[in-house]
Design an enzyme around this catalytic site. Structure first.
Site, PDB file in Angstrom:
ATOM      1  CG  HIS A 367      -1.779  -1.282   1.100  1.00 40.82           C
ATOM      2  ND1 HIS A 367      -1.716  -2.292   2.002  1.00 40.82           N
ATOM      3  CD2 HIS A 367      -2.608  -1.692   0.122  1.00 40.82           C
ATOM      4  CE1 HIS A 367      -2.498  -3.266   1.607  1.00 40.82           C
ATOM      5  NE2 HIS A 367      -3.035  -2.929   0.471  1.00 40.82           N
ATOM      6  NE  ARG A 474      -6.991  -1.993  -8.069  1.00 42.71           N
ATOM      7  CZ  ARG A 474      -6.261  -1.465  -9.061  1.00 42.71           C
ATOM      8  NH1 ARG A 474      -5.965  -0.181  -9.070  1.00 42.71           N
ATOM      9  NH2 ARG A 474      -5.823  -2.235 -10.037  1.00 42.71           N
ATOM     10  NE  ARG A 510     -12.022  -4.297  -7.561  1.00 43.15           N
ATOM     11  CZ  ARG A 510     -10.756  -4.526  -7.886  1.00 43.15           C
ATOM     12  NH1 ARG A 510     -10.462  -5.012  -9.069  1.00 43.15           N
ATOM     13  NH2 ARG A 510      -9.798  -4.241  -7.051  1.00 43.15           N
ATOM     14  CD  GLU A 609     -10.831  -9.104 -11.546  1.00 38.13           C
ATOM     15  OE1 GLU A 609      -9.820  -8.541 -11.124  1.00 38.13           O
ATOM     16  OE2 GLU A 609     -11.834  -9.330 -10.834  1.00 38.13           O
ATOM     17  CG  ASP A 633      -6.670 -10.776 -10.622  1.00 35.59           C
ATOM     18  OD1 ASP A 633      -5.703 -11.413 -10.155  1.00 35.59           O
ATOM     19  OD2 ASP A 633      -7.297  -9.936  -9.963  1.00 35.59           O
ATOM     20  NE  ARG A 643      -2.195  -8.670  -9.758  1.00 39.77           N
ATOM     21  CZ  ARG A 643      -3.346  -8.012  -9.613  1.00 39.77           C
ATOM     22  NH1 ARG A 643      -4.491  -8.637  -9.831  1.00 39.77           N
ATOM     23  NH2 ARG A 643      -3.372  -6.771  -9.252  1.00 39.77           N
ATOM     24  CB  CYS A 680      -9.857  -1.286 -15.249  1.00 42.09           C
ATOM     25  SG  CYS A 680     -10.486  -2.788 -14.512  1.00 42.09           S
TER      26      CYS A 680
HETATM   27  C1  PEP Z   1      -7.067  -6.489 -12.517  1.00 42.48           C
HETATM   28  O1  PEP Z   1      -7.060  -7.616 -12.033  1.00 42.48           O
HETATM   29  O2  PEP Z   1      -6.624  -6.214 -13.641  1.00 42.48           O
HETATM   30  C2  PEP Z   1      -7.627  -5.356 -11.750  1.00 42.48           C
HETATM   31  C3  PEP Z   1      -7.773  -4.174 -12.311  1.00 42.48           C
HETATM   32  O3  PEP Z   1      -7.898  -5.570 -10.430  1.00 42.48           O
HETATM   33  P1  PEP Z   1      -6.792  -5.585  -9.297  1.00 42.48           P
HETATM   34  O4  PEP Z   1      -5.499  -5.136  -9.895  1.00 42.48           O
HETATM   35  O5  PEP Z   1      -7.290  -4.697  -8.225  1.00 42.48           O
HETATM   36  O6  PEP Z   1      -6.777  -7.030  -8.895  1.00 42.48           O
HETATM   37 MG    MG Z   2      -8.127  -8.061 -10.234  1.00 39.08          MG
END
Ligand code: PEP
Ligand code: MG
Length: 753
Positions: A367, A474, A510, A609, A633, A643, A680
């Site tokens: 964070h 988020r 979200r 995702e 994801d 990732r 996104c």
């Molecule tokens: C993603 O998975 O691409 C996404 C935008 O969500 P997060 O990065 O918050 O998992």
């Molecule tokens: Mg995600």
């Protein structure tokens, strides 16, 4: 020295007398080596100090040839004395001459001495010299003697701190200062910066080591412990993100250590031997460090290193320097260095003065890194060891594009970085100049650019960059910073403030995406073998519907009179979407029945995702108002590549035929059902990725605020009618990546990537 109970006190008393005398530093040092030699019944006692970075110079000796003083010099690492300096640990050898590192200097006349004990002289944890005793016979020095020598060495560090012993920097020092040191790490937040090193948690230099007022010192220690415990309690109860999960465990261990009687008794005994409270803590800390270096057990090492950190904190409390550098007057161009820090600690710094942050550890998904990116503060983390040892006040360059840090750069390097910093500022200014320009291609295709966010500051980023809304908000960040489940009212107030600050631009919220690597403290979860594939996001929400219900209630309340845009994370099959949607419908109904102000409209969508959902689009799309691809994801599941695992960073490319074909399939499906589609994930945040996506048919991208400028610039230089057939041609190739081909195409066509 005979190990009777009073022996240490006697030695300390004499040492105190010498150190407090009016003699100059050199004379006091001579008297100390004489005292040690006679106390330890050693024929030789010598003190070496480091000059010029890595030269150990003989400063005083009892027993070796007096002419060798200031003549004998060895490099750190050379001979046994050099070995002690390089390792920072002591040596206790009854047969020194048989040690492979043994090397003697003829001018000292030391060849006749068989046994040797040498301890490092440490100043704030750094080796500044070595104190040695030698005997002609083969002799084993006892543990008590080793401890006594360590204590004397610690006190001798005072001479260095006071600056009396090593006064003006000599030529070697000058040379050392000129030598650049370079560290490298990972870029957590992009940017270039130049400034002055400031330690987030400064090490406190002990100025006075000796005291005979034992009771007073014990009282000081008691107060120090009280303050330390208070600080730890505060840290643990503060509503700050750092105090969750793993961090919390660490702090629990800290608290146990801080209350450990054995540790405290050892410190009190050291006070009894004639040390000030802070010197007593340091003495025990030095012993602890030696144990730490000797052990191979990684668990024990970790714990001992926790104790080391705790001892530093205690010393800082005792010296009245407990806070972080944020509370001090910062230089105008501060580059803050820390082992790690929490996001709230970062926010404590004066943003006008903070140029960059360097973390010894940390993670780019942490964070504090997210907050640094939102603030636009360059941040490098996971840096080579040694970083925390650099001196405060030295000039630094932080190259937060390729993860390099230069310490004390020479003028020519400084110059070239200043140019690079100016160029970058110009580039950023040119992005700012695009703020009110449309993101439209040369051939007239308009792209809707929106931002990803999760903090109030991201809304500022949306306005600053001229983005048309928030494509992904988020919501989990607010939950992660809370010790307890945020109640509905504060949740609703927060969402309302975001909607208000967005001033009519749409914000897509979200619902909670917790689990995986995103932990919240109030939800007990079992350890999972594969958390990314585990109980997370909508899976938790459907199993614990109260959590989702409360959040939806807060979102509905916050959206009174406006359009509520809401989407669900990690939907894996149609049934999950339907269940989530029915919970929303029930909440809307409840709201209506209670005569509460309703949102003027509701748009319900889902993140895409999980690859399985791609094959259910015919069933899903008729049910949703919009789709947003979470490519971070989606791609990790598509390629079965974590990732967050740095080893897989560049292994599978998203600009590659399999990924692009899947994305194209989604675009076509959404077009067919006339469902608005956004992406996104991170791919869209890089100009080259955005180019590929737009050529595939994407018309709405949600990216970090800092990416709006570069992506818009690329779009405005793009002739889509040329890019589309080119990218189409890449789709049938078998290459593991087509990134290079696309980059070549962009350069050849003056597309600004
Ligand atoms: C993603 O998975 O691409 C996404 C935008 O969500 P997060 O990065 O918050 O998992
Ligand atoms: Mg995600």
């Amino acid at each position: 020295m005979t190990p009777t109970k009073n022996a240490p006190r006697q030695l300390m008393r004499q040492l105190h007398e010498i150190m407090a005398s009016a003699d100059d530093a050199e004379k006091r040092l001579n008297r100390v080596v004489h005292l040690v030699a006679s106390n330890m019944v050693a024929e030789v006692c010598s003190a070496y100090f480091i000059r010029g970075g890595d030269i150990l110079e003989l400063f005083a000796t009892e027993g070796l040839n007096a002419e060798a003083v200031h003549q004998t010099r060895l490099r750190v690492g050379e001979g046994l004395v050099g070995l002690v300096a390089s390792m920072g640990t002591s040596l206790n050898l009854s047969d020194a001459q048989s040690h492979p590192k043994f090397a003697y200097r003829p001018e000292t006349g030391e060849e006749i001495y068989k046994s040797l004990m040498a301890v490092p002289i440490l100043r704030a944890g750094r080796v500044v010299g070595v104190l040695v005793v030698q005997n002609k016979i083969s002799r084993h020095y006892s543990e008590e003697e080793e401890e006594a020598l360590q204590t004397v060495a610690m006190v001798l560090a005072e001479l260095v701190v006071s600056g009396d012993l090593i006064t003006s920097p000599d030529e070697d020092d000058a040379l050392d200062k000129a030598a650049i040191t370079r560290y490298s790490g990972k870029v957590f937040a992009e940017g270039l910066a130049e400034g002055v090193a400031v330690m987030h948690e400064p090490r406190a230099e002990i100025i006075q080591h000796l005291s005979e007022d034992y009771d007073h010192q014990k009282e000081r220690l008691a107060t120090g412990f009280d303050n330390l415990n208070k600080q730890l309690d505060e840290i643990m109860s503060a509503e700050d993100i750092i105090h969750h999960g793993e961090h919390r465990e660490i702090l629990d261990v800290y608290k146990l250590f801080a209350r450990d009687k054995g540790w405290r008794i050892k410190i009190e005994n050291a006070i009894e031997s004639g040390l000030t409270a802070e010197a007593a803590v340091e003495k025990i800390q030095i012993e602890n460090r030696f144990r730490m270096m000797k052990t191979d057990d990684p668990y024990l090492r970790e714990r001992l290193s926790d104790l080391d950190d705790l001892a530093n904190r205690l010393i800082r409390h005792l010296m009245g320097k407990a806070g972080t550098a944020a509370e001090k007057t910062l230089p105008d161009d501060a580059i803050v260095i820390a082992e790690n820090m929490g996001p709230a600690e970062l926010l404590d710094y004066d943003r006008d003065k903070l140029q960059a942050v360097i973390l010894q550890n940390g993670a780019s998904t942490s964070h504090v890194a997210i907050v640094a990116r939102a603030l636009g503060v360059p941040m490098i983390g996971q840096v080579d060891k040694g970083l925390l040892d650099i001196d405060e006040g030295v000039r630094l360059i932080v190259h937060g594009l390729d993860g390099e840090i230069f310490v004390s750069p020479p003028p020519e390097i400084l110059e070239s970085y200043r140019n690079a910093i100016a160029d970058r500022a110009e580039l950023l200014a040119s992005y700012e100049g695009l703020r009110d320009r449309r993101a439209v291609t040369k051939d007239g295709v308009e792209i809707d650019l929106v931002v990803n966010g999760g903090l109030a500051i991201d809304i500022e980023g949306m306005h600053r960059t001229g983005a048309s809304g928030v494509g992904l908000f988020r919501t989990e960040f607010q939950f992660m910073i809370s010790e307890t489940l945020p109640r509905i009212k504060p949740q609703a107030e927060f969402y309302k403030s975001i909607i208000e600050e967005a001033r009519g631009k749409p914000v897509t919220f979200r619902t909670l995406d917790i689990g995986g690597d995103k932990d919240v403290s109030f939800l007990k979860r079992e350890k999972e073998d594969n958390p990314a594939l585990g109980w997370r996001a909508i899976r938790i929400a459907l199993d614990r519907p109260a959590l989702l219900r409360y959040q939806l209630r807060a979102l509905i309340t916050a959206s009174a009179g406006t359009t509520l845009h809401v989407m669900f994370p990690m939907i894996t099959n149609v049934a999950e979407f339907q269940k989530a949607r029915s919970i929303l419908d029930k909440e809307l109904e409840r709201h209506r029945i209670n005569n509460r102000a309703m949102p003027s409209d509701i748009k319900v969508g889902t993140m895409l995702e999980v690859p399985s959902l791609v094959w259910q689009l015919d069933h899903l799309l008729p049910l949703v108002d919009f789709i947003s691809i979470g490519s971070n994801d989606l791609m990790q599941f598509f390629y079965a590549g974590d990732r967050n695992n740095p080893k897989l960073n560049n292994r599978y490319d998203t600009i590659a035929p399999p990924a692009l074909n899947m994305l194209k399939f989604i675009v076509e499906k959404c077009d067919h059902y006339n469902v608005p589609l956004t992406l996104c994930g991170e791919i869209g945040g890089k100009a080259i990725g955005a180019l590929a996506l737009i050529a595939l048919g994407f018309r709405r991208l949600s990216v970090a605020p800092a990416a709006i400028g570069p992506v818009k610039m690329m779009i405005r230089s793009l002739d889509l009618s040329m890019a589309e057939p080119f990218v189409e041609g890449l789709l049938s190739r078998s290459d593991h990546s087509v990134r290079a081909a696309l980059e070549d195409f962009a350069r050849a066509n003056n597309i600004k990537i």
